[in-house]
Motif scaffolding. Sequence first.
Motif, short mmCIF file in Angstrom:
data_model
loop_
_atom_site.label_atom_id
_atom_site.label_comp_id
_atom_site.label_asym_id
_atom_site.label_seq_id
_atom_site.Cartn_x
_atom_site.Cartn_y
_atom_site.Cartn_z
N GLY A 71 23.79 -32.06 8.05
CA GLY A 71 22.75 -32.14 7.01
C GLY A 71 21.69 -33.17 7.37
O GLY A 71 21.89 -34.05 8.21
N SER A 72 20.54 -33.03 6.71
CA SER A 72 19.45 -33.99 6.94
C SER A 72 19.89 -35.42 6.63
O SER A 72 19.37 -36.38 7.18
N GLU A 73 20.85 -35.50 5.72
CA GLU A 73 21.33 -36.83 5.34
C GLU A 73 21.84 -37.58 6.57
O GLU A 73 21.57 -38.76 6.75
N GLN A 74 22.57 -36.87 7.43
CA GLN A 74 23.06 -37.53 8.63
C GLN A 74 21.92 -37.81 9.60
O GLN A 74 21.90 -38.86 10.25
N THR A 96 9.86 -42.18 -3.40
CA THR A 96 10.41 -41.27 -2.38
C THR A 96 11.90 -41.03 -2.61
O THR A 96 12.51 -41.56 -3.55
N TYR A 97 12.47 -40.22 -1.71
CA TYR A 97 13.88 -39.80 -1.81
C TYR A 97 14.79 -41.02 -1.82
O TYR A 97 14.81 -41.79 -0.85
N LEU A 98 15.54 -41.18 -2.87
CA LEU A 98 16.27 -42.42 -3.06
C LEU A 98 17.38 -42.65 -2.02
O LEU A 98 17.67 -43.79 -1.67
N GLN A 146 7.47 -32.81 -2.13
CA GLN A 146 8.19 -34.07 -1.95
C GLN A 146 9.24 -34.30 -3.04
O GLN A 146 9.01 -33.93 -4.21
N ASN A 147 10.32 -34.87 -2.66
CA ASN A 147 11.35 -35.32 -3.60
C ASN A 147 11.09 -36.81 -3.85
O ASN A 147 11.18 -37.58 -2.90
N PRO A 148 10.65 -37.23 -5.03
CA PRO A 148 10.80 -36.57 -6.31
C PRO A 148 9.53 -35.94 -6.89
O PRO A 148 9.62 -35.29 -7.93
N GLU A 174 9.61 -37.31 9.88
CA GLU A 174 9.17 -36.23 8.99
C GLU A 174 10.40 -35.51 8.45
O GLU A 174 11.12 -34.84 9.20
N ASP A 175 10.63 -35.65 7.15
CA ASP A 175 11.83 -35.10 6.50
C ASP A 175 11.39 -33.86 5.72
O ASP A 175 10.72 -33.97 4.71
N ASP A 176 11.80 -32.68 6.21
CA ASP A 176 11.18 -31.45 5.71
C ASP A 176 12.21 -30.40 5.28
O ASP A 176 12.17 -29.26 5.75
N PRO A 177 13.12 -30.76 4.36
CA PRO A 177 14.16 -29.77 4.02
C PRO A 177 13.67 -28.62 3.14
O PRO A 177 14.33 -27.59 3.04
N TYR A 178 12.50 -28.79 2.50
CA TYR A 178 12.08 -27.81 1.49
C TYR A 178 11.06 -26.80 1.99
O TYR A 178 10.63 -25.94 1.23
N ASN A 179 10.62 -26.92 3.27
CA ASN A 179 9.42 -26.19 3.67
C ASN A 179 9.46 -24.69 3.42
O ASN A 179 8.45 -24.07 3.14
N SER A 204 15.00 -31.05 9.46
CA SER A 204 15.10 -30.03 8.41
C SER A 204 16.57 -29.63 8.22
O SER A 204 17.46 -30.27 8.81
N SER A 205 16.79 -28.60 7.43
CA SER A 205 18.14 -28.39 6.92
C SER A 205 18.38 -26.94 6.49
O SER A 205 17.44 -26.24 6.13
N PHE A 206 19.64 -26.53 6.51
CA PHE A 206 20.01 -25.23 5.97
C PHE A 206 20.29 -25.30 4.46
O PHE A 206 20.51 -24.28 3.83
N SER A 207 20.30 -26.53 3.92
CA SER A 207 20.77 -26.70 2.54
C SER A 207 19.95 -25.95 1.50
O SER A 207 20.49 -25.43 0.54
N LYS A 208 18.62 -25.92 1.68
CA LYS A 208 17.79 -25.38 0.60
C LYS A 208 17.47 -23.90 0.75
O LYS A 208 17.11 -23.26 -0.22
N PHE A 209 17.56 -23.36 1.98
CA PHE A 209 17.25 -21.93 2.10
C PHE A 209 18.48 -21.09 2.41
O PHE A 209 18.42 -19.87 2.37
N LEU A 214 27.63 -25.71 3.79
CA LEU A 214 27.95 -25.65 5.22
C LEU A 214 27.69 -27.00 5.89
O LEU A 214 28.18 -27.27 6.98
N ARG A 215 26.90 -27.84 5.22
CA ARG A 215 26.50 -29.17 5.69
C ARG A 215 25.89 -29.11 7.10
O ARG A 215 26.39 -29.72 8.06
N LEU A 216 24.81 -28.39 7.19
CA LEU A 216 24.12 -28.28 8.48
C LEU A 216 22.64 -28.60 8.34
O LEU A 216 21.96 -28.06 7.46
C1 LIG Z 1 14.03 -35.27 0.94
C2 LIG Z 1 15.45 -34.97 1.25
N1 LIG Z 1 15.92 -35.27 2.46
C3 LIG Z 1 17.19 -35.01 2.80
C4 LIG Z 1 18.08 -34.44 1.89
C5 LIG Z 1 19.49 -34.18 2.31
O1 LIG Z 1 19.68 -32.83 2.56
P1 LIG Z 1 20.93 -32.23 3.35
O2 LIG Z 1 21.67 -31.39 2.39
O3 LIG Z 1 20.34 -31.45 4.47
O4 LIG Z 1 21.76 -33.37 3.86
C6 LIG Z 1 17.63 -34.12 0.60
C7 LIG Z 1 18.54 -33.53 -0.38
O5 LIG Z 1 18.27 -33.30 -1.51
C8 LIG Z 1 16.28 -34.39 0.28
O6 LIG Z 1 15.78 -34.12 -0.93
#
Ligand SMILES: Cc1ncc(COP(=O)(O)O)c(C=O)c1O
Length: 373
Positions: A71-74, A96-98, A146-148, A174-179, A204-209, A214-216
């Motif tokens: 995940g992007s978190e890692q 920004t993203y907390l 952007q989150n939030p 550049e953190d782009d999970p939502y594109n 980027s990430s598989f989480s939103k689309f 799967l945490r990827l």
């Molecule tokens: C801006 C941003 N970055 C990263 C993440 C983490 O996403 P992931 O599920 O890919 O770890 C999130 C999750 O909500 C997010 O909003």
Amino acid sequence: MISLAGGLPSPDLFPVKELKKASDEVFDNDGKTALQYGMAAGYDKLREQVAQMTRDRGVDCTADNVAITTGSEQSLDLVGKLLINPGDTVLVEEPTYLCTLDILRTYGANLVGIQMDEHGMRMDLLKKALKEHPETKLIYTIPNFQNPTGHTIPNARREEMEKLAIANGVVILEDDPYNRVRYSGKAQFPVKHFDNTGNVIYLSSFSKFLVPGLRLGWMVADPSFMKKLIPMKQSTDLHSDNLSQYIASRYLAENDVTKHVKQICDLYHKRAETMMKELDENLPEGSTHSNPEGGMFLWVKAPETVNTVDLFKECIKHHVAFVPGAPFYSNKVKQGTFRLNFSNADSATIKKGIDRLCDAMKEYMKKNEVKAE
Ligand SMILES: Cc1ncc(COP(=O)(O)O)c(C=O)c1O
């Protein structure tokens, strides 16, 4: 209780059947390799597929520039671990993203917030901050929805950000999970598209689309970063879940991802429109909301005399929840702000939730004699 607080994608559109089919095929055809240890940088085929998706968005890269992460978190944590030493200055959008703020604080970053307007981070203020903080190491940006806040940075600003970063010897994260979750307006290039020197690390990430479970996620970066990030990833967890990677790869190969993403966008568009209409009709005077072109969130600004933690308590009595703005700020909190999520409730629930929220706001304001600013 109606929660408009969390950040969950809608499970209504999780492709459960398709993922089950992909999973069955992985067990039938690749079971022994998928269940074995894998490579730290990720499953080769998935890295190729991610590189292709990234090239499709105008970024010049190959599979060698890609590492699959948990995940992007890692990815955020690995970049923080690699680049940030105690006292290093990081410029961040304010708010920004907390979770990124937490990560950067863990590594001892000195966080400097850059105010945004409805087009994201303001470049005049970025320029000023770079002058005031010549020691800046990193600019952190979430350029799409952007989150939030839900704000999106236009191409011209992205290009300018990259020019400023280059001129000041700064790395951009550049953190782009939502594109992919864009339901209106025109797709913008990633900041990395404007990168000719390798100073942008793209996430980027598989989480939103696809699905978050799967945490990827993935990082796309220059070899100079990759040669440090991959060993770091290895020492963290050896590699991301191999089975998940095989399943995601098969899913991508066998399904019409564009069609699936369009269904997500259509659903979120409807939900966002419902939320905005309801807010427009019911928000108390002096309160406004952002108008996102995609993603999962919008941002409400009430008068600054509203303490949103107290408002939250009032809302709980009305059986509705949101996320107060304070934890999204790196430094000086702008009072009266909070985040709403529109992806994970159906339109009828959103309508009811916003009605409850607006009733609670009106009651709070009356009780506390809050005046519209
Ligand atoms: C801006 C941003 N970055 C990263 C993440 C983490 O996403 P992931 O599920 O890919 O770890 C999130 C999750 O909500 C997010 O909003």
